[in-house]
Design a protein around this motif. Structure first.
Motif, short mmCIF file in Angstrom:
data_model
loop_
_atom_site.label_atom_id
_atom_site.label_comp_id
_atom_site.label_asym_id
_atom_site.label_seq_id
_atom_site.Cartn_x
_atom_site.Cartn_y
_atom_site.Cartn_z
N ASP A 280 3.91 -7.77 -7.15
CA ASP A 280 4.44 -6.90 -6.10
C ASP A 280 4.26 -5.43 -6.48
O ASP A 280 4.31 -5.09 -7.67
CB ASP A 280 5.93 -7.19 -5.90
CG ASP A 280 6.18 -8.48 -5.12
OD1 ASP A 280 5.22 -8.98 -4.49
OD2 ASP A 280 7.31 -8.99 -5.16
N PRO A 281 4.01 -4.57 -5.50
CA PRO A 281 4.21 -4.78 -4.07
C PRO A 281 2.96 -5.19 -3.30
O PRO A 281 3.02 -5.30 -2.07
CB PRO A 281 4.67 -3.41 -3.60
CG PRO A 281 3.89 -2.46 -4.47
CD PRO A 281 3.81 -3.13 -5.81
N GLY B 86 1.58 -9.25 -0.26
CA GLY B 86 1.63 -7.87 0.21
C GLY B 86 0.28 -7.47 0.76
O GLY B 86 -0.53 -8.33 1.14
#
Length: 261
Positions: A61-62, A105
């Motif tokens: 992430d992100p 993402g």
């Protein structure tokens, strides 16, 4: 099991699953040459390891990945360095081991080509998909023009490739790019669930099915049916094992059983 990996690429084997994580979060997991070479080595190692049943590819992430590390690939303006054309997507497409793409993402450009090369994709509600090749003056080279129209349809592919505008997870699901979209915090749980189902399936049947789907893709219906008929004639079943697997299969989500007639 082979020891594989590279700086920016985390590789871990767990219970017959090779988990590959693009791990350069400060650079939105942009793929360096070393990472791309590491991906190729890891996928090939999975194919060579009889105990590996699935490869799971995701990002820290992100982002899933912003694509290739363009500054490195262009040599910071001095010319492309050796290895700049390294293409892991081709190796993913050729893998005899299923590759599950877990899109957590933004998934842009070269990363989208890599994702499109996976066996199938699941996504977080934070996922975004875009192709910015034309926007920045480059041509696709890892299969975008062939793979994206087959995944989402020609017209949406044209829009994505010509404008560079991203689509969100919900639209990706509606277009058929991903099979499921779940809340971000549930994504890895879903990946583990799918991994468990694939691990529980018959290893040879999984391999044969993946190969049959690959060979029959984009051929005529008649040819695809012929491929399946020939595969059926070559396959020898252990009746006792099939019966045991049927009787002992866990009752899970969406399970169907033969009903009395």
């Amino acid at each position: 099991m082979s020891q594989v990996g590279a700086e920016g690429l985390d590789c871990r084997w767990t219970d017959g699953v090779l988990w590959l994580t693009l791990d350069r979060p400060r650079a939105r997991n942009a793929m360096t040459i070393a990472m791309r070479r590491g991906l190729i080595e890891a996928v090939r190692a999975a194919d060579d390891d009889a105990e590996t049943r699935l490869v799971v590819l995701t990002g820290t992430d992100p982002a899933f990945s912003a694509g290739i590390d363009l500054k490195e690939a262009l040599g910071n303006g001095t010319g492309s360095p050796r290895g700049a054309r390294t293409d892991p997507a081709e190796v993913v497409r050729a893998s005899r081991t299923p590759v599950l793409g877990v899109i957590n993402g933004p998934c842009y450009t070269g990363a989208l080509e890599l994702a499109l090369s996976c066996s199938f994709l699941i996504a977080s509600d934070r996922a975004r998909f875009a192709d910015t090749h034309a926007a920045i003056g480059l041509a696709a080279g890892w299969g975008m023009s062939a793979l994206l129209p087959r995944a989402v349809g020609t017209r949406l592919a044209r829009r994505m490739m010509l404008t560079g505008e991203p689509i969100d997870a919900r639209r990706a699901l509606a277009a058929g790019l991903v099979t499921e979209v779940v809340p971000h915090d549930c994504l890895l749980d879903l990946a583990h669930e799918i991994a468990g189902l694939i691990r529980a399936a018959h290893p040879a049947a999984v391999t044969d099915t993946l190969a049959l789907l690959s060979d029959g893709e984009d051929t005529s219906l008649a040819h695809a049916l012929t491929l399946e008929s020939r595969a059926k004639l070559r396959r020898h079943y252990d009746v006792a094992e099939v019966a045991h697997r049927f009787d002992s299969a866990p009752k899970g989500r969406g399970e169907l059983r033969d009903q009395p007639r």
